[in-house]
Design a protein around this motif. Structure first.
Motif, PDB file in Angstrom:
ATOM      1  N   GLU A 329       0.967  -1.168  -0.034  1.00 61.19           N
ATOM      2  CA  GLU A 329       0.120   0.042   0.073  1.00 61.19           C
ATOM      3  C   GLU A 329       0.839   1.250  -0.027  1.00 61.19           C
ATOM      4  O   GLU A 329       0.290   2.145  -0.513  1.00 61.19           O
ATOM      5  CB  GLU A 329      -0.990  -0.119   1.116  1.00 61.19           C
ATOM      6  CG  GLU A 329      -2.024   1.130   1.307  1.00 61.19           C
ATOM      7  CD  GLU A 329      -3.181   1.051   0.523  1.00 61.19           C
ATOM      8  OE1 GLU A 329      -3.734   2.058   0.536  1.00 61.19           O
ATOM      9  OE2 GLU A 329      -3.402   0.016  -0.209  1.00 61.19           O
ATOM     10  N   PHE A 330       1.920   1.357   0.705  1.00 58.50           N
ATOM     11  CA  PHE A 330       2.990   2.370   0.521  1.00 58.50           C
ATOM     12  C   PHE A 330       3.282   2.677  -0.817  1.00 58.50           C
ATOM     13  O   PHE A 330       3.271   3.938  -1.206  1.00 58.50           O
ATOM     14  CB  PHE A 330       4.219   2.197   1.446  1.00 58.50           C
ATOM     15  CG  PHE A 330       4.245   2.148   2.911  1.00 58.50           C
ATOM     16  CD1 PHE A 330       3.752   3.370   3.688  1.00 58.50           C
ATOM     17  CD2 PHE A 330       3.873   1.128   3.449  1.00 58.50           C
ATOM     18  CE1 PHE A 330       3.692   3.509   4.723  1.00 58.50           C
ATOM     19  CE2 PHE A 330       3.770   1.099   5.211  1.00 58.50           C
ATOM     20  CZ  PHE A 330       3.712   2.467   5.996  1.00 58.50           C
ATOM     21  N   ARG A 331       3.638   1.926  -1.776  1.00 51.34           N
ATOM     22  CA  ARG A 331       4.113   1.999  -3.051  1.00 51.34           C
ATOM     23  C   ARG A 331       3.085   2.629  -3.738  1.00 51.34           C
ATOM     24  O   ARG A 331       2.875   3.419  -4.681  1.00 51.34           O
ATOM     25  CB  ARG A 331       4.676   0.795  -3.549  1.00 51.34           C
ATOM     26  CG  ARG A 331       5.399   1.056  -4.708  1.00 51.34           C
ATOM     27  CD  ARG A 331       6.113  -0.319  -5.387  1.00 51.34           C
ATOM     28  NE  ARG A 331       7.037  -0.812  -4.630  1.00 51.34           N
ATOM     29  CZ  ARG A 331       8.161  -0.656  -4.212  1.00 51.34           C
ATOM     30  NH1 ARG A 331       8.576   0.193  -5.037  1.00 51.34           N
ATOM     31  NH2 ARG A 331       8.901  -1.314  -3.473  1.00 51.34           N
ATOM     32  N   ASP A 341       3.809  11.999   3.871  1.00 48.41           N
ATOM     33  CA  ASP A 341       2.497  11.939   3.930  1.00 48.41           C
ATOM     34  C   ASP A 341       1.747  10.577   4.077  1.00 48.41           C
ATOM     35  O   ASP A 341       0.773  10.305   4.923  1.00 48.41           O
ATOM     36  CB  ASP A 341       1.691  12.576   2.725  1.00 48.41           C
ATOM     37  CG  ASP A 341       2.122  14.190   2.751  1.00 48.41           C
ATOM     38  OD1 ASP A 341       2.379  14.773   3.700  1.00 48.41           O
ATOM     39  OD2 ASP A 341       2.158  14.685   1.650  1.00 48.41           O
ATOM     40  N   VAL A 342       2.329   9.645   3.421  1.00 48.78           N
ATOM     41  CA  VAL A 342       2.009   8.319   3.406  1.00 48.78           C
ATOM     42  C   VAL A 342       2.301   7.759   4.863  1.00 48.78           C
ATOM     43  O   VAL A 342       1.386   7.043   5.551  1.00 48.78           O
ATOM     44  CB  VAL A 342       2.347   7.288   2.152  1.00 48.78           C
ATOM     45  CG1 VAL A 342       1.830   6.002   2.473  1.00 48.78           C
ATOM     46  CG2 VAL A 342       2.162   7.992   0.888  1.00 48.78           C
ATOM     47  N   LEU A 343       3.323   8.159   5.453  1.00 49.44           N
ATOM     48  CA  LEU A 343       3.898   7.589   6.615  1.00 49.44           C
ATOM     49  C   LEU A 343       3.138   8.060   7.555  1.00 49.44           C
ATOM     50  O   LEU A 343       2.838   7.396   8.792  1.00 49.44           O
ATOM     51  CB  LEU A 343       5.379   7.914   6.902  1.00 49.44           C
ATOM     52  CG  LEU A 343       5.979   7.478   8.162  1.00 49.44           C
ATOM     53  CD1 LEU A 343       6.142   5.969   8.309  1.00 49.44           C
ATOM     54  CD2 LEU A 343       7.389   7.604   8.241  1.00 49.44           C
ATOM     55  N   ARG A 344       2.700   9.368   7.611  1.00 55.43           N
ATOM     56  CA  ARG A 344       1.841  10.377   8.547  1.00 55.43           C
ATOM     57  C   ARG A 344       0.323   9.278   8.495  1.00 55.43           C
ATOM     58  O   ARG A 344      -0.007   9.255   9.642  1.00 55.43           O
ATOM     59  CB  ARG A 344       1.469  11.485   8.041  1.00 55.43           C
ATOM     60  CG  ARG A 344       2.741  12.503   8.385  1.00 55.43           C
ATOM     61  CD  ARG A 344       2.570  13.760   7.863  1.00 55.43           C
ATOM     62  NE  ARG A 344       3.825  14.642   8.213  1.00 55.43           N
ATOM     63  CZ  ARG A 344       4.245  15.613   7.488  1.00 55.43           C
ATOM     64  NH1 ARG A 344       3.730  15.936   6.310  1.00 55.43           N
ATOM     65  NH2 ARG A 344       5.418  16.414   7.809  1.00 55.43           N
ATOM     66  N   SER A 345       0.041   8.952   7.461  1.00 56.79           N
ATOM     67  CA  SER A 345      -1.438   8.081   7.453  1.00 56.79           C
ATOM     68  C   SER A 345      -1.344   6.927   8.206  1.00 56.79           C
ATOM     69  O   SER A 345      -2.204   6.397   8.602  1.00 56.79           O
ATOM     70  CB  SER A 345      -1.636   7.981   5.986  1.00 56.79           C
ATOM     71  OG  SER A 345      -0.960   6.902   5.481  1.00 56.79           O
ATOM     72  N   ALA A 346       0.020   6.346   8.338  1.00 58.00           N
ATOM     73  CA  ALA A 346       0.225   5.021   8.935  1.00 58.00           C
ATOM     74  C   ALA A 346       0.751   5.268  10.257  1.00 58.00           C
ATOM     75  O   ALA A 346       1.051   4.551  11.059  1.00 58.00           O
ATOM     76  CB  ALA A 346       1.177   4.202   8.274  1.00 58.00           C
TER      77      ALA A 346
END
Length: 401
Positions: A329-331, A341-346
């Motif tokens: 999902e990160f990719r 921003d993806v890391l913040r979402s997780a």
């Protein structure tokens, strides 16, 4: 027990910046950070030699009891058999760096207690019990020729049928009685259900509001499965806090997310996985045909929501043998979002949704000592988090998992 990590690059997810420092864990919490920290007697010390340290990941849409993509079959399995599969699934999630997960129907207090007490290995488990569905809705797995619906409370399964505001209210109260962290409702059709349409709306506004009122009375919230803009917008108007999937939202949906201070939990990877491997892991043929209706729209919906400022949370929704794709999902998200921003979402945004801001998803002193040691910089390369091989250590509750 105490753990001291020396010479790491500690990520502040909020600012997106690193600081070279030591980090000490004690009693399951982050006790202190800084330079040249002392190690009390009995402390395990690891020199990270400049490795990157990020908070433990949070997946806000999982089904830890889903050992097969044929969700309707789980209700006929022995609960002990389902629990054994769940323990294996949860252990794999921890190995992939997820130290907290939010189950979106199926898990119960037994699994959560077993994890908390160390009886099974896996991430901290936030559960909703069984998702609430109308007759013929997304959690009604009866075929057209079936009439009876086994509602025995000890049966495994992902959902329960409740029709009418009073029945929804009673079902929500019952799940809250059993310790649910949130309530899940099915507000539209879905891929895995046998008799509904993706583009249907499910539950009346009175029924949706009944679930919201009961959750709010218990200081909890409601998450809603919904795909189309029509279904999403109804749910937001009813006071739903998080929308799961949302592949077919429109600009009006974005406005409602902002107005109601709600969250969107896209689950892009599950559609890719179902398309590639769904049949192999038990997805019924009727459900396979539904995948294409939502597969192509997910990335466009994510881009629309991100551009509009919607709070986005990491979720995967994987089933059966497809759980192994959890990090992919990160990719997928990095096709339209920055890695930070993806890391913040997780991490921070997922923690906010769960009502655990400052407790998880952060390396702040006082937070749960859940973190990852990585061999590369996840902000420079989205593939670092997309590939679990980059994880050098998983630390959970201050101990190396």
């Amino acid at each position: 027990m105490s753990l001291l990590l020396r010479n790491g690059l500690l990520l502040d997810v909020t600012t997106g910046t690193y600081a070279e420092a030591d980090l000490r864990c004690a009693d399951g919490r982050i006790a202190e950070t800084g330079h040249g920290l002392s190690a009390p007697d009995g402390t395990r010390v690891l020199d990270l030699a400049g490795a990157h340290v990020v908070p433990g990941l949070i997946d806000a849409h999982v089904h830890v009891t889903a050992s097969t993509a044929d969700l309707g079959s789980i209700g006929s399995m022995a609960p002990s058999y389902v629990a054994a599969h769940s323990a294996r699934i949860m252990s794999g999630m921890l190995d992939r760096g997820f130290t907290t997960v939010r189950d979106a129907s199926g898990a119960d207090f037994g699994l959560a207690d077993a994890q908390a007490e160390g009886l099974i290995r896996g991430p901290r488990l936030l559960f909703c019990g069984k998702g609430l569905s109308q007759t013929g809705g997304h959690a009604d797995f009866r075929g057209r020729g079936e009439h009876l619906h086994d509602e025995h409370p000890c049966c495994a399964g992902l959902g329960r049928v409740a029709d009418g505001a009073d029945a929804v209210r009673a079902a929500a109260r019952d799940e809250l009685r059993k310790g649910a962290h949130h309530i899940k409702v099915m507000a539209s059709g879905g891929v895995a259900s046998p008799t509904d349409r993706i583009d249907s709306t499910q539950y009346s506004m009175d029924e949706l509001r009944a679930a919201v009122e009961e959750a709010e009375a218990a200081n909890r919230y409601v998450a809603a499965h919904a795909y189309t803009a029509r279904a999403v917008n109804r749910a937001l108007e009813a006071g739903i806090r998080s929308i799961e999937h949302g592949n077919l939202i429109d600009d009006g949906s974005v406005e409602l997310f902002l107005r109601h201070d709600a969250f969107l939990v896209p689950t892009l990877v599950t559609y890719w996985a179902l398309k590639e491997e769904g049949r192999a892991f038990g997805l019924p043929e009727g459900s396979v045909r539904k995948v294409d209706e939502v597969l192509g729209a997910g990335l466009a919906a994510l881009e629309r929501a991100a551009r509009g400022g919607v709070r986005l949370v990491y979720g995967t929704d994987l089933l059966g043998g497809m759980h192994r794709h959890q990090n992919r999902e990160f990719r997928l998200r990095c096709e339209v979002q920055r890695p930070i921003d993806v890391l913040r979402s997780a991490t921070t945004v997922a923690a906010e949704l769960a009502g655990l801001a400052g407790e998880i998803g952060t390396l702040a002193v006082g937070a749960h000592a859940d973190l990852l040691v990585l061999d590369a910089d996840p902000l420079a390369d989205a593939g670092v988090l997309a590939d679990p091989e980059h994880i050098r250590h998983v630390v959970q509750a201050g101990a190396i998992a």
